[in-house]
Design a protein around this motif. Structure first.
Motif, short mmCIF file in Angstrom:
data_model
loop_
_atom_site.label_atom_id
_atom_site.label_comp_id
_atom_site.label_asym_id
_atom_site.label_seq_id
_atom_site.Cartn_x
_atom_site.Cartn_y
_atom_site.Cartn_z
N ASN A 76 0.82 -1.08 -0.28
CA ASN A 76 -0.51 0.41 0.17
C ASN A 76 1.56 1.18 0.14
O ASN A 76 0.43 2.58 0.39
CB ASN A 76 -0.88 0.70 1.52
CG ASN A 76 -0.07 -0.14 2.18
OD1 ASN A 76 1.04 -0.26 2.21
ND2 ASN A 76 -1.28 -0.64 3.48
N THR A 79 -1.14 3.71 -2.23
CA THR A 79 -2.94 3.94 -1.42
C THR A 79 -2.48 4.64 -0.45
O THR A 79 -3.31 5.32 0.22
CB THR A 79 -3.63 2.75 -1.30
OG1 THR A 79 -2.60 1.32 -0.30
CG2 THR A 79 -3.94 1.92 -2.91
N LEU A 82 -3.07 8.67 -0.73
CA LEU A 82 -4.45 8.91 -1.48
C LEU A 82 -5.46 9.33 -0.05
O LEU A 82 -5.44 8.83 0.93
CB LEU A 82 -5.23 8.06 -2.17
CG LEU A 82 -4.41 7.19 -3.29
CD1 LEU A 82 -5.10 6.07 -3.74
CD2 LEU A 82 -4.22 8.35 -3.91
N GLN A 87 -8.58 5.96 -1.78
CA GLN A 87 -8.26 4.28 -0.86
C GLN A 87 -9.47 4.04 -0.82
O GLN A 87 -8.77 2.31 -1.35
CB GLN A 87 -8.25 4.38 0.21
CG GLN A 87 -6.32 5.58 0.63
CD GLN A 87 -5.94 5.26 2.51
OE1 GLN A 87 -7.58 4.65 3.11
NE2 GLN A 87 -5.21 6.01 2.90
N VAL A 90 -10.09 2.56 -5.27
CA VAL A 90 -8.45 1.65 -5.46
C VAL A 90 -8.18 0.19 -5.49
O VAL A 90 -8.92 -1.15 -5.94
CB VAL A 90 -7.07 1.98 -5.24
CG1 VAL A 90 -6.47 1.48 -4.65
CG2 VAL A 90 -7.01 3.61 -5.56
N GLU A 91 -9.60 0.61 -3.55
CA GLU A 91 -9.58 -0.86 -3.04
C GLU A 91 -10.43 -1.87 -3.65
O GLU A 91 -10.65 -2.84 -3.77
CB GLU A 91 -10.14 -0.86 -1.31
CG GLU A 91 -9.79 -1.96 -0.44
CD GLU A 91 -8.65 -2.58 -0.19
OE1 GLU A 91 -8.73 -3.17 0.73
OE2 GLU A 91 -7.62 -1.69 -0.72
#
Length: 170
Positions: A76, A79, A82, A87, A90-91
Motif C-alpha cells: 500500500n 494508496t 490517497l 483509497q 482503488v480498494e
C-alpha cells in the motif's frame, strides 16, 4: 454490519478453524512418522502426499479470514498517499479484479473436479487418494474467499473503510 458481512466473517472464521485443525493434524502426522521411522523402522508412506494436500488446504481455507482480519500481505505504498474516498475506490477496483480472477480459477478447478470424479482419478501413491477430494477443498476455500471479497466490496460501496493490515497504523 450486514447479514452477508456477518455470515462471511463466521464462515471465514470456521474455515480458519478447520485450517488450524489441519495444521495440528499435520504436526501430529509428522511426529508419528518420526517415531515410526526412528523406533519401528517403518513409515506411513503417505506423509509427503498428505502434507502437500494439507498445505494447499491451509492456504485456501485461511484466505477469507486473513482478508477479513487484515492478515493478508498488502502493498500500500501508493494508496497510503490517497484520501479516504480514493483509497476506497482503488480498494474496490482491486477487490473486483481479485474476485474475477478467483471466479476464473474456480471455474477451471470445478471442471477438474468433475473430470477427476467422473474418471475415478486417484493419486499414484499407496494412499490412492481420490483426486477430486483435495481439489474440492481447494475450491471450497476459494468460494469462502470469494464470499468474503463480496462482503468486503459491499462494505466499501456502503462507505466502509478499507481493511488495514495488522502492521499498519490507522
Amino acid at each position: 454490519m450486514t447479514a452477508l458481512d456477518r455470515a462471511a466473517s463466521i464462515l471465514s472464521a470456521f474455515a480458519a478453524l478447520i485450517a488450524g485443525t489441519m495444521l495440528v493434524a499435520m504436526v501430529g502426522h509428522t511426529i508419528l512418522e518420526m517415531v515410526l521411522r526412528a523406533f519401528f523402522n517403518t513409515s506411513t508412506f503417505v506423509l509427503d502426499e498428505f502434507v502437500g494436500y494439507e498445505v494447499a488446504a491451509l492456504t485456501m481455507l485461511g484466505l477469507g479470514h486473513a482478508l477479513n482480519t487484515g492478515g493478508l500481505i498488502r502493498v500500500n505504498l501508493l494508496t497510503r498517499l490517497l484520501g479516504t474516498t480514493a483509497q476506497r475506490r482503488v480498494e474496490l477496483a482491486v477487490v473486483i479484479l481479485v474476485f474475477a480472477l478467483c471466479l476464473y480459477l474456480s471455474r477451471y478447478h470445478l471442471l477438474a473436479i468433475e473430470a477427476a470424479y467422473a474418471r475415478g482419478t486417484r493419486s499414484n501413491t499407496l494412499a490412492q487418494t481420490p483426486l477430486w477430494l483435495p481439489l474440492a477443498v481447494f475450491v471450497a476455500g476459494l468460494v469462502i474467499f470469494m464470499i468474503q471479497l463480496l462482503a468486503y466490496a459491499l462494505r466499501l460501496l456502503g462507505g466502509g473503510n478499507p481493511i488495514r493490515d495488522n502492521h499498519e497504523s490507522a
